[in-house]
Structures are given as structure tokens and as C-alpha cells.
Scaffold this motif. Structure first.
Motif, PDB file in Angstrom:
ATOM      1  N   ILE A  93       3.607  -4.874  -8.231  1.00 23.83           N
ATOM      2  CA  ILE A  93       2.999  -5.350  -6.996  1.00 23.83           C
ATOM      3  C   ILE A  93       2.454  -6.765  -7.178  1.00 23.83           C
ATOM      4  CG2 ILE A  93       1.094  -4.975  -5.380  1.00 23.83           C
ATOM      5  CD1 ILE A  93       1.523  -1.953  -5.785  1.00 23.83           C
ATOM      6  N   LEU A  94       1.779  -7.010  -8.291  1.00 25.45           N
ATOM      7  CA  LEU A  94       1.258  -8.357  -8.562  1.00 25.45           C
ATOM      8  C   LEU A  94       2.380  -9.389  -8.572  1.00 25.45           C
ATOM      9  CD1 LEU A  94      -1.494  -8.065 -11.343  1.00 25.45           C
ATOM     10  CD2 LEU A  94      -1.726  -9.212  -9.133  1.00 25.45           C
ATOM     11  N   LEU A  95       3.453  -9.062  -9.256  1.00 22.03           N
ATOM     12  CA  LEU A  95       4.563 -10.002  -9.366  1.00 22.03           C
ATOM     13  C   LEU A  95       5.255 -10.211  -8.021  1.00 22.03           C
ATOM     14  CD1 LEU A  95       6.053  -8.762 -12.746  1.00 22.03           C
ATOM     15  CD2 LEU A  95       5.239 -11.071 -12.305  1.00 22.03           C
ATOM     16  N   LEU A  96       5.468  -9.135  -7.279  1.00 17.93           N
ATOM     17  CA  LEU A  96       6.187  -9.251  -6.020  1.00 17.93           C
ATOM     18  C   LEU A  96       5.400 -10.060  -4.993  1.00 17.93           C
ATOM     19  CD1 LEU A  96       8.751  -8.384  -4.505  1.00 17.93           C
ATOM     20  CD2 LEU A  96       7.472  -6.410  -3.666  1.00 17.93           C
ATOM     21  N   VAL A  97       4.100  -9.848  -4.950  1.00 19.82           N
ATOM     22  CA  VAL A  97       3.287 -10.488  -3.916  1.00 19.82           C
ATOM     23  C   VAL A  97       2.948 -11.928  -4.271  1.00 19.82           C
ATOM     24  CG1 VAL A  97       1.084 -10.402  -2.701  1.00 19.82           C
ATOM     25  CG2 VAL A  97       2.336  -8.294  -3.143  1.00 19.82           C
ATOM     26  N   PHE A  98       2.601 -12.197  -5.531  1.00 18.65           N
ATOM     27  CA  PHE A  98       2.051 -13.502  -5.886  1.00 18.65           C
ATOM     28  C   PHE A  98       2.945 -14.339  -6.796  1.00 18.65           C
ATOM     29  CE2 PHE A  98      -1.438 -10.350  -5.559  1.00 18.65           C
ATOM     30  CZ  PHE A  98      -1.882 -10.732  -4.302  1.00 18.65           C
ATOM     31  N   ARG A 138       1.485   3.927 -13.702  1.00 17.66           N
ATOM     32  CA  ARG A 138       0.666   3.099 -12.815  1.00 17.66           C
ATOM     33  C   ARG A 138       0.496   1.662 -13.316  1.00 17.66           C
ATOM     34  NH1 ARG A 138      -3.854   7.194 -10.127  1.00 17.66           N
ATOM     35  NH2 ARG A 138      -2.314   8.780  -9.496  1.00 17.66           N
ATOM     36  N   PRO A 139       0.359   1.424 -14.625  1.00 19.81           N
ATOM     37  CA  PRO A 139       0.309   0.014 -15.068  1.00 19.81           C
ATOM     38  C   PRO A 139       1.570  -0.760 -14.687  1.00 19.81           C
ATOM     39  CG  PRO A 139      -0.477   1.463 -16.806  1.00 19.81           C
ATOM     40  CD  PRO A 139       0.104   2.351 -15.745  1.00 19.81           C
ATOM     41  N   LEU A 140       2.734  -0.110 -14.803  1.00 19.90           N
ATOM     42  CA  LEU A 140       3.996  -0.736 -14.405  1.00 19.90           C
ATOM     43  C   LEU A 140       4.000  -1.018 -12.906  1.00 19.90           C
ATOM     44  CD1 LEU A 140       6.993  -1.538 -14.634  1.00 19.90           C
ATOM     45  CD2 LEU A 140       7.567   0.893 -14.541  1.00 19.90           C
ATOM     46  N   LEU A 141       3.511  -0.063 -12.117  1.00 21.82           N
ATOM     47  CA  LEU A 141       3.518  -0.222 -10.669  1.00 21.82           C
ATOM     48  C   LEU A 141       2.578  -1.338 -10.223  1.00 21.82           C
ATOM     49  CD1 LEU A 141       4.770   0.956  -8.140  1.00 21.82           C
ATOM     50  CD2 LEU A 141       2.951   2.671  -8.077  1.00 21.82           C
ATOM     51  N   ARG A 142       1.391  -1.416 -10.834  1.00 20.87           N
ATOM     52  CA  ARG A 142       0.464  -2.495 -10.478  1.00 20.87           C
ATOM     53  C   ARG A 142       1.043  -3.856 -10.842  1.00 20.87           C
ATOM     54  NH1 ARG A 142      -3.386   1.127 -12.563  1.00 20.87           N
ATOM     55  NH2 ARG A 142      -3.360  -0.014 -14.539  1.00 20.87           N
ATOM     56  N   ARG A 143       1.692  -3.936 -11.999  1.00 14.40           N
ATOM     57  CA  ARG A 143       2.297  -5.206 -12.405  1.00 14.40           C
ATOM     58  C   ARG A 143       3.425  -5.604 -11.455  1.00 14.40           C
ATOM     59  NH1 ARG A 143       1.538  -7.771 -17.305  1.00 14.40           N
ATOM     60  NH2 ARG A 143      -0.384  -6.552 -17.154  1.00 14.40           N
ATOM     61  N   ALA A 150       0.835  -1.199   0.000  1.00 12.76           N
ATOM     62  CA  ALA A 150       0.000   0.000   0.000  1.00 12.76           C
ATOM     63  C   ALA A 150       0.871   1.252   0.000  1.00 12.76           C
ATOM     64  CB  ALA A 150      -0.939  -0.007   1.206  1.00 12.76           C
ATOM     65  N   PHE A 151       1.931   1.232   0.812  1.00 14.56           N
ATOM     66  CA  PHE A 151       2.831   2.392   0.848  1.00 14.56           C
ATOM     67  C   PHE A 151       3.538   2.578  -0.495  1.00 14.56           C
ATOM     68  CE2 PHE A 151       7.065   4.187   1.393  1.00 14.56           C
ATOM     69  CZ  PHE A 151       6.765   5.389   2.020  1.00 14.56           C
ATOM     70  N   VAL A 152       4.026   1.492  -1.073  1.00 16.16           N
ATOM     71  CA  VAL A 152       4.709   1.576  -2.368  1.00 16.16           C
ATOM     72  C   VAL A 152       3.787   2.184  -3.421  1.00 16.16           C
ATOM     73  CG1 VAL A 152       5.633   0.179  -4.252  1.00 16.16           C
ATOM     74  CG2 VAL A 152       6.351  -0.282  -1.907  1.00 16.16           C
ATOM     75  N   TRP A 153       2.520   1.764  -3.425  1.00 16.52           N
ATOM     76  CA  TRP A 153       1.582   2.287  -4.416  1.00 16.52           C
ATOM     77  C   TRP A 153       1.361   3.790  -4.242  1.00 16.52           C
ATOM     78  CZ3 TRP A 153      -0.721   1.766  -8.868  1.00 16.52           C
ATOM     79  CH2 TRP A 153      -1.849   2.548  -9.150  1.00 16.52           C
ATOM     80  N   PHE A 154       1.045   4.218  -3.034  1.00 18.28           N
ATOM     81  CA  PHE A 154       0.729   5.630  -2.828  1.00 18.28           C
ATOM     82  C   PHE A 154       1.962   6.520  -2.966  1.00 18.28           C
ATOM     83  CE2 PHE A 154      -2.973   3.727  -0.653  1.00 18.28           C
ATOM     84  CZ  PHE A 154      -3.977   4.413  -1.336  1.00 18.28           C
TER      85      PHE A 154
END
Length: 456
Positions: free
Chosen positions: A127-132, A120-125, A108-112
């Protein structure tokens, strides 16, 4: 004479609605995945994590200050969860989800913090990759300290890059103090930061981390120089020629080879994105490039230190335990290559292979883990011959052992998460696969045209 006008094939250009749909889908996948991690997957309550939990319990119930070798910096910050759980009669349930909640808060902190610094598409990708689709998927199941350190160093470096230097360094110092062996990695990363900003004063952050480590040792063990590892910091003697030696006695050459290339512990298989070239693609993203350089410096420091540690393998723990932070630049590199694909079929093929392996590492760690592997590798507690096989052979790697011996029975929650993980993996792979197919089709058409132009 009539002139025939050739119509250009229509090319789909993403519009604003396309981006909104993708944003909603990816946000939904992230939220659903976090819920699955919290409520569907069983917790790991063995090994170092259980020791930390019992130390925290003794501290909160008896006021006993533990003098063990594991830092209490991270567990102390989880005390509110233990207290909340104790009110409801289930302190273990709450406390063992500490790492999952840390991961959620960190993302959440990384996103904000970065949503206006990176696309933002790069950032969402990312987060998806890092978490899952990384080693974090396994580490969040337990109560070990590696995720605490990795998450605080990640959020601290993000704070640095967005202009919050003081709170950023404070966060890094706390994270590193929880894993004293990470001090050399922090030193290397700090040198990189000093080189970027031309301010020597930030070297004091390393001194602060060392000071915090020494203060904890003094309060718990009576001396700032007593680490707790002095007594029994060595492993069993096995067939391996450098086994059974204490401390940082492992030859660094063999340690580096093992931590990079071994099937059971190698970063090449557990964090393949780390080896993908992306610096050129970050040329127009100064914040991304600065972060990537800081992260690589920290990983290099960890790698050089743990390559000399007698327990470089992390023993029976899943994957390269001590190098969890390597998943951060690895996931970012994959996200960048998906966001800015290469111009050749070879580049896309490499991306697809690394992405597929990374997705499987995350899914394997979350659902299958390595519960059965220790029974094979350490059947008598010593593992004189079996342990080296598990480190170096593909058949006994945690990544592939479920295919060799068959998967253990899964709970309903694990089946649901497995289905979810396959859906996330398909979503992450579909774009690179389509681009690869396009390159192959273009190559085939070009080759056919050249063959047709040959005068037979």
C-alpha cells in the motif's frame, strides 16, 4: 589443555513488539500521506479532466446529456461530491479530490480483504509503495479517468481472489466500461481467471462490459456503435514517420519499444518493479501469486493495445498515461522483494535501484509533475520537433526535467509533502540498503579470508 569456545555473534530476531512498532509507523505514514494528498497538494484542472468536470457540471445543472467521447461512468459516481461541494459553494474543490478519495477507499478495501490472505507487513508495504511511490501519486491529483478504471479493476480482482466472484466481476465491468479501450485487457485477464478456476461462464463478464459501453454510447450519441472518436482521432504531423495517422495505426513494434524503454514514457523508468522477477518468491503465497498473474495479464492487454494507438505517449500527460495499472503489479513486486529479500548482493542491488527509482517517480509526480514540460515540447501547439525529444530523451523527461531547468516554485503544502515523501522514501529504502550492506560486508570478509589463506 583449555578449550576456547568461540561466541557466536548475536543476531537480532524481530519480536512481537518490533512488528507492532513497524505496523504503527507504517499505518501512521499511510494516514499522514493521504491527508497530505487531500489538503497539501494543488489539483490538476486541465486536459481531459477539465472536460469531464464541465460535462458533469452541465449534466447536474442543466440536465444536458453530453455527447463527447469521454465516458461518463466514472464522473457520474462522483456526482455526490459535486452536490456536497455545491452546497458549500465549492463544487470544484470537492470533485477534484474524487480520485484521491477513490485511492483511499480502494486501499482500505485491499487491506481489509487481504489482511488474512497475505502477510500484513507485505500488505502494508504494498500500500505504501502503490500510493506514494508509483504513478498513482500523480494521477490522484487530477480528474482523469485512468485512476477510476485502475482502482476498480484492482479492487475487483481482490474480491475475486477472496471468494467474492460476482461483486468482483461487477466492479471490474464498471471500471472497464469507463475506459472502453481496456476491454481487450479485461478479456486477457478473464481468460487467465477461467484457466485458474475452470469455469467458462465468467467470460460473460467481458460481454457485460461491452454491453455497458454500447448502452452508454446509445444513450449519449444515438448509436451503440458511435464512440465519439470518429471525427478528430489523430494527432499533429511531426518529424516522426508515423505521426498524423488516425486510430490504432502505430506500428506495434515501435509502440512496444517506446512504451517500455523511452525515457519520457517508458515503464522501465516509471514502473521499474514491473520487470523484477518475483514468481518464485510467491510460491508460498497462493493468493498473492494469483493476484499477480491477473494483474500482469491486464497490463499485457493494455500494453499490446496502446502500443498501436497513435497517441501511445498520452501526449503532454506525465509518464505513460494509459498504463497506470502497471503500477499495481510493479508495486507488489517491489513489496515482495522487500519482504522476501534475495540471497545475493546482486539481487539486493537490483531491488534498491528499482525501489529508489520508483520512490522518485512517485515523489516527482506528486510534487513537480510536468507542468513546464508541455511549454517546452509543444511551444506552438504542434511540437513538430520538440515533442519527439520529450518522449525519447532523458533531459526532457518529466522525471529529470526539474534537474535540468530547475524546479518551479513550490507552495508551502508541496514543501511539506516533499519532506514527508523523503521520509517515506528513507523508510522504504533503509531495510534493503542494510541488507545490501550486509551482503557486501560478508563478501568482503570472505574475500579477505581467501586472500589470507593463500600461501605466498
Amino acid at each position: 589443555m583449555s578449550i576456547r569456545v568461540l561466541e557466536r555473534p548475536k543476531v537480532h530476531v524481530p519480536c512481537e513488539d518490533d512488528y507492532r512498532v513497524a505496523a504503527r509507523v507504517e499505518t501512521g505514514l499511510i494516514i499522514a500521506g493521504f491527508a497530505g494528498m487531500l489538503f497539501l497538494l494543488p489539483r490538476l484542472d486541465w486536459g481531459d479532466g477539465s472536460v469531464r468536470y464541465f460535462q458533469l457540471t452541465a449534466l447536474l445543472t442543466q440536465g444536458t446529456v453530453p455527447d463527447g467521447k469521454y465516458s461518463m461512468v466514472g464522473p457520474l459516481l462522483s456526482a455526490p461530491l459535486w452536490l456536497i461541494g455545491n452546497l458549500f459553494g465549492s463544487p470544484a474543490w470537492w470533485t477534484l479530490r474524487y480520485n484521491s478519495l477513490l485511492l483511499m477507499g480502494g486501499m482500505a478495501f485491499v487491506w481489509f480483504a487481504l489482511r488474512d490472505q497475505l502477510p500484513r507487513p507485505l500488505l502494508r508495504r504494498f500500500i505504501l509503495l502503490l500510493v506514494f511511490a508509483s504513478m498513482f501519486a500523480h494521477h490522484q491529483l487530477g480528474y482523469n479517468g485512468e485512476l477510476f478504471t485502475a482502482m476498480l479493476v484492482l479492487t475487483g480482482t481482490v474480491a475475486l481472489v477472496v471468494g467474492r466472484a460476482l461483486p468482483g466481476w461487477l466492479t471490474v465491468v464498471i471500471g472497464v466500461a469507463s475506459t472502453p479501450a481496456a476491454v481487450p485487457a479485461m478479456a486477457l485477464m478473464t481468460v487467465r481467471w477461467v484457466w485458474d478456476v475452470r469455469r467458462l461462464r465468467w467470460l460473460l463478464a467481458v460481454c457485460a462490459a461491452v454491453g455497458l459501453v454500447m448502452v452508454e454510447a446509445w444513450l449519449r450519441r444515438g448509436s451503440p456503435f458511435t464512440t465519439g472518436y470518429e471525427a478528430e482521432d489523430r494527432g499533429n504531423r511531426t518529424i516522426m514517420p508515423y505521426s498524423g495517422l488516425p486510430g490504432f495505426s502505430y506500428p506495434i513494434f515501435f509502440g512496444l519499444l517506446s512504451l517500455v524503454f523511452s525515457f519520457g514514457k517508458g515503464l522501465l523508468f516509471f514502473a521499474p518493479g514491473l520487470f523484477l522477477p518475483v514468481r518464485q518468491r510467491l510460491s508460498h503465497l497462493p493468493a498473492g501469486r494469483q493476484l499477480y498473474d491477473l494483474w500482469l495479464a491486464f497490463v499485457l492487454g493494455l500494453l499490446l493495445l496502446y502500443a498501436m494507438y497513435w497517441s501511445w505517449s498520452g501526449s503532454s500527460f506525465w509518464g505513460p498515461r494509459y498504463l497506470l495499472f502497471a503500477a499495481v503489479p510493479a508495486a507488489f513486486a517491489l513489496a515482495v522483494r522487500c519482504y522476501r529479500p534475495g540471497g545475493s548482493a546482486v539481487a539486493d542491488l537490483v531491488t534498491v535501484l528499482a525501489l529508489g527509482l520508483s520512490i522518485w517517480a512517485g515523489l516527482n509526480g506528486a510534487v513537480f509533475g510536468d507542468v513546464d514540460v508541455p511549454q517546452v515540447c509543444w511551444p506552438d501547439g504542434a511540437g513538430q520537433y520538440e515533442a519527439p525529444l520529450c518522449f525519447y530523451t532523458p533531459e526532457f523527461s518529466a522525471l529529470w526535467y526539474p534537474f535540468v531547468a530547475g524546479a518551479k516554485p513550490l507552495t508551502t503544502g508541496q514543501w511539506i509533502y516533499l519532506a514527508y515523501g523523503l521520509a517515506v522514501g528513507a523508510y522504504l529504502l533503509i531495510g534493503p540498503l542494510l541488507r545490501l550492506a550486509g551482503h557486501l560486508r560478508t563478501g568482503a570478509v570472505t574475500a579477505a579470508a581467501r586472500i589470507g589463506a593463500v600461501q605466498w
